[in-house]
Write a protein that holds these residues in place. Structure first.
Motif, PDB file in Angstrom:
ATOM      1  N   GLU A 149      22.263  71.408  43.118  1.00  0.00           N
ATOM      2  CA  GLU A 149      22.736  72.783  43.281  1.00  0.00           C
ATOM      3  C   GLU A 149      23.604  72.871  44.522  1.00  0.00           C
ATOM      4  O   GLU A 149      23.357  72.186  45.513  1.00  0.00           O
ATOM      5  CB  GLU A 149      21.558  73.752  43.425  1.00  0.00           C
ATOM      6  CG  GLU A 149      20.603  73.794  42.251  1.00  0.00           C
ATOM      7  CD  GLU A 149      19.402  74.658  42.550  1.00  0.00           C
ATOM      8  OE1 GLU A 149      19.559  75.691  43.230  1.00  0.00           O
ATOM      9  OE2 GLU A 149      18.283  74.286  42.127  1.00  0.00           O
ATOM     10  N   LYS A 150      24.611  73.738  44.470  1.00  0.00           N
ATOM     11  CA  LYS A 150      25.471  73.956  45.625  1.00  0.00           C
ATOM     12  C   LYS A 150      24.738  74.818  46.637  1.00  0.00           C
ATOM     13  O   LYS A 150      24.096  75.801  46.287  1.00  0.00           O
ATOM     14  CB  LYS A 150      26.766  74.638  45.186  1.00  0.00           C
ATOM     15  CG  LYS A 150      27.787  74.829  46.293  1.00  0.00           C
ATOM     16  CD  LYS A 150      28.334  73.510  46.766  1.00  0.00           C
ATOM     17  CE  LYS A 150      29.411  73.739  47.838  1.00  0.00           C
ATOM     18  NZ  LYS A 150      29.422  72.729  48.874  1.00  0.00           N
ATOM     19  N   SER A 151      24.812  74.437  47.915  1.00  0.00           N
ATOM     20  CA  SER A 151      24.229  75.234  48.992  1.00  0.00           C
ATOM     21  C   SER A 151      25.352  75.709  49.908  1.00  0.00           C
ATOM     22  O   SER A 151      26.518  75.371  49.706  1.00  0.00           O
ATOM     23  CB  SER A 151      23.204  74.414  49.785  1.00  0.00           C
ATOM     24  OG  SER A 151      23.840  73.342  50.461  1.00  0.00           O
ATOM     25  N   TRP A 155      24.601  70.476  49.590  1.00  0.00           N
ATOM     26  CA  TRP A 155      23.960  70.377  48.286  1.00  0.00           C
ATOM     27  C   TRP A 155      22.444  70.348  48.397  1.00  0.00           C
ATOM     28  O   TRP A 155      21.895  69.802  49.349  1.00  0.00           O
ATOM     29  CB  TRP A 155      24.432  69.105  47.565  1.00  0.00           C
ATOM     30  CG  TRP A 155      25.907  69.063  47.389  1.00  0.00           C
ATOM     31  CD1 TRP A 155      26.817  68.473  48.210  1.00  0.00           C
ATOM     32  CD2 TRP A 155      26.657  69.689  46.345  1.00  0.00           C
ATOM     33  NE1 TRP A 155      28.082  68.672  47.745  1.00  0.00           N
ATOM     34  CE2 TRP A 155      28.017  69.413  46.594  1.00  0.00           C
ATOM     35  CE3 TRP A 155      26.306  70.438  45.223  1.00  0.00           C
ATOM     36  CZ2 TRP A 155      29.029  69.870  45.761  1.00  0.00           C
ATOM     37  CZ3 TRP A 155      27.318  70.883  44.394  1.00  0.00           C
ATOM     38  CH2 TRP A 155      28.663  70.599  44.661  1.00  0.00           C
ATOM     39  N   LEU A 156      21.795  70.960  47.418  1.00  0.00           N
ATOM     40  CA  LEU A 156      20.344  70.879  47.283  1.00  0.00           C
ATOM     41  C   LEU A 156      20.052  69.871  46.172  1.00  0.00           C
ATOM     42  O   LEU A 156      20.432  70.088  45.020  1.00  0.00           O
ATOM     43  CB  LEU A 156      19.740  72.246  46.946  1.00  0.00           C
ATOM     44  CG  LEU A 156      19.724  73.282  48.074  1.00  0.00           C
ATOM     45  CD1 LEU A 156      19.263  74.638  47.534  1.00  0.00           C
ATOM     46  CD2 LEU A 156      18.806  72.834  49.206  1.00  0.00           C
ATOM     47  N   ILE A 157      19.392  68.801  46.529  1.00  0.00           N
ATOM     48  CA  ILE A 157      19.128  67.701  45.593  1.00  0.00           C
ATOM     49  C   ILE A 157      17.661  67.718  45.179  1.00  0.00           C
ATOM     50  O   ILE A 157      16.769  67.804  46.025  1.00  0.00           O
ATOM     51  CB  ILE A 157      19.438  66.335  46.247  1.00  0.00           C
ATOM     52  CG1 ILE A 157      20.853  66.327  46.840  1.00  0.00           C
ATOM     53  CG2 ILE A 157      19.244  65.213  45.252  1.00  0.00           C
ATOM     54  CD1 ILE A 157      21.947  66.502  45.850  1.00  0.00           C
ATOM     55  N   THR A 158      17.401  67.650  43.882  1.00  0.00           N
ATOM     56  CA  THR A 158      16.034  67.485  43.384  1.00  0.00           C
ATOM     57  C   THR A 158      15.875  66.041  42.954  1.00  0.00           C
ATOM     58  O   THR A 158      16.574  65.570  42.052  1.00  0.00           O
ATOM     59  CB  THR A 158      15.744  68.419  42.198  1.00  0.00           C
ATOM     60  OG1 THR A 158      15.974  69.779  42.593  1.00  0.00           O
ATOM     61  CG2 THR A 158      14.294  68.275  41.746  1.00  0.00           C
ATOM     62  N   ARG A 166      10.905  66.115  44.821  1.00  0.00           N
ATOM     63  CA  ARG A 166      11.100  66.712  46.141  1.00  0.00           C
ATOM     64  C   ARG A 166      12.501  67.286  46.232  1.00  0.00           C
ATOM     65  O   ARG A 166      13.412  66.837  45.545  1.00  0.00           O
ATOM     66  CB  ARG A 166      10.875  65.684  47.250  1.00  0.00           C
ATOM     67  CG  ARG A 166      11.906  64.556  47.298  1.00  0.00           C
ATOM     68  CD  ARG A 166      11.656  63.657  48.497  1.00  0.00           C
ATOM     69  NE  ARG A 166      12.619  62.552  48.549  1.00  0.00           N
ATOM     70  CZ  ARG A 166      12.667  61.654  49.523  1.00  0.00           C
ATOM     71  NH1 ARG A 166      11.785  61.716  50.514  1.00  0.00           N
ATOM     72  NH2 ARG A 166      13.569  60.685  49.511  1.00  0.00           N
ATOM     73  N   ARG A 167      12.664  68.303  47.085  1.00  0.00           N
ATOM     74  CA  ARG A 167      13.956  68.960  47.266  1.00  0.00           C
ATOM     75  C   ARG A 167      14.535  68.543  48.612  1.00  0.00           C
ATOM     76  O   ARG A 167      13.857  68.577  49.635  1.00  0.00           O
ATOM     77  CB  ARG A 167      13.777  70.473  47.220  1.00  0.00           C
ATOM     78  CG  ARG A 167      13.282  71.003  45.873  1.00  0.00           C
ATOM     79  CD  ARG A 167      14.405  71.486  45.010  1.00  0.00           C
ATOM     80  NE  ARG A 167      14.915  72.765  45.466  1.00  0.00           N
ATOM     81  CZ  ARG A 167      15.963  73.382  44.932  1.00  0.00           C
ATOM     82  NH1 ARG A 167      16.616  72.814  43.938  1.00  0.00           N
ATOM     83  NH2 ARG A 167      16.361  74.552  45.380  1.00  0.00           N
ATOM     84  N   ILE A 168      15.793  68.163  48.593  1.00  0.00           N
ATOM     85  CA  ILE A 168      16.454  67.693  49.805  1.00  0.00           C
ATOM     86  C   ILE A 168      17.705  68.528  50.041  1.00  0.00           C
ATOM     87  O   ILE A 168      18.541  68.685  49.149  1.00  0.00           O
ATOM     88  CB  ILE A 168      16.848  66.213  49.671  1.00  0.00           C
ATOM     89  CG1 ILE A 168      15.625  65.370  49.290  1.00  0.00           C
ATOM     90  CG2 ILE A 168      17.468  65.692  50.959  1.00  0.00           C
ATOM     91  CD1 ILE A 168      15.977  63.987  48.791  1.00  0.00           C
ATOM     92  N   ASP A 169      17.823  69.072  51.245  1.00  0.00           N
ATOM     93  CA  ASP A 169      18.999  69.853  51.625  1.00  0.00           C
ATOM     94  C   ASP A 169      19.969  68.936  52.358  1.00  0.00           C
ATOM     95  O   ASP A 169      19.667  68.446  53.449  1.00  0.00           O
ATOM     96  CB  ASP A 169      18.571  71.013  52.533  1.00  0.00           C
ATOM     97  CG  ASP A 169      19.694  72.025  52.740  1.00  0.00           C
ATOM     98  OD1 ASP A 169      20.836  71.732  52.340  1.00  0.00           O
ATOM     99  OD2 ASP A 169      19.429  73.101  53.302  1.00  0.00           O
ATOM    100  N   SER A 171      23.677  68.298  54.054  1.00  0.00           N
ATOM    101  CA  SER A 171      24.881  68.926  54.598  1.00  0.00           C
ATOM    102  C   SER A 171      26.072  68.014  54.340  1.00  0.00           C
ATOM    103  O   SER A 171      26.022  66.825  54.672  1.00  0.00           O
ATOM    104  CB  SER A 171      24.719  69.158  56.107  1.00  0.00           C
ATOM    105  OG  SER A 171      23.661  70.062  56.364  1.00  0.00           O
TER     106      SER A 171
END
Length: 253
Positions: A149-151, A155-158, A166-169, A171
């Motif tokens: 997903e775009k942040s 990006w927000l990576i699952t 896990r969710r990774i933010d 930059s």
């Protein structure tokens, strides 16, 4: 922003044969977009559509990658356009050199800040290309990714991990390798296949790219060593438990 998918136009190993010397003969194998890559393209299409951005496919391969059939096959998966290196010399390149070429193609795409690859290639299956591309670009890389997903800042990576996700933010730009079941893959309709032939695919000369000169030499090949069977038979009331104990003793369980 622009979403980029690195795909491979490869021969299906089901059509290949192995000689007595262990060398694989690909001469009768039919080529198509590697079976893991349609998932990556579908995930890229989902992200691009959500952000009203372009989805660009990049590929490095022999001259067949630039053929009308190969272009139509790739573009019908959901790509907006393509940028490829189509040179028969690629057949002699190692994975590192191909990874550097793919990274160069990504650099030439304006706004490209997300690269998606398949889980592996159908022929080699080494699962190294995402890391190689990321290394040459200087971007972070994540494998086993099932969602993007775009942040605000990136990006927000699952990512699939042992026991769940896990969710990774992240930059900034990133390279991800999609799991084989990240998203459903839509089968292209006849209309989409015909329309794919009109999508632009730019063929880039290999000589115009700054490529890695890393060398790789295959020094030999050998068949796996055949192990003698133990031929142990378990019987009686405790057969099941004895079998389990034996398997654990051999490290199978």
């Amino acid at each position: 922003m622009t979403v980029v998918v690195a795909y491979k136009y490869a021969s299906n190993p089901q059509d290949a044969s192995v000689g007595a010397d262990g060398v694989v003969d690909w001469s009768r194998a039919k080529a198509s977009v590697s079976e893991y890559d349609p998932v990556a393209i579908s995930l890229g299409r989902e992200v691009a559509s959500q952000n009203d951005s372009e989805l660009v496919g990049v590929s490095v391969g022999s001259s067949v990658v630039g053929s009308s059939m190969a272009k139509k096959n790739a573009m019908s998966k959901g790509l907006d356009r393509g940028v490829v290196v189509a040179d028969d010399a690629v057949a002699t390149w190692n994975a590192t050199k191909i990874g550097s070429a793919l990274a160069e193609l990504v650099r030439g795409i304006e706004g490209g800040d997300l690269v998606i690859t398949g889980d592996a290639s159908v022929d080699a299956g080494a699962r190294t290309m995402s890391g190689l591309i990321a290394g040459f670009l200087g971007w972070p890389c994540f494998q086993e990714v099932c969602g993007v997903e775009k942040s605000e800042n990136g990006w927000l990576i699952t990512q699939v991990v042992s026991g769940g996700t896990r969710r990774i933010d992240v930059s900034g730009p990133v390279v991800v390798a999609a799991t084989s079941d990240a998203v459903p893959v839509k089968v292209a309709s006849m209309k989409e296949i015909l329309a794919a032939g009109k999508k632009p695919v730019n063929v880039v000369e290999a000589g115009s790219l700054a490529l890695s000169d890393a060398q790789l030499e295959v020094t030999g090949r050998a068949k796996p060593e055949a192990k003698a069977r133990k031929n142990v038979v378990f019987s009686g009331e405790n057969a099941a438990s004895e079998l389990v104990a034996a398997l654990r003793g051999d490290g199978v369980l």
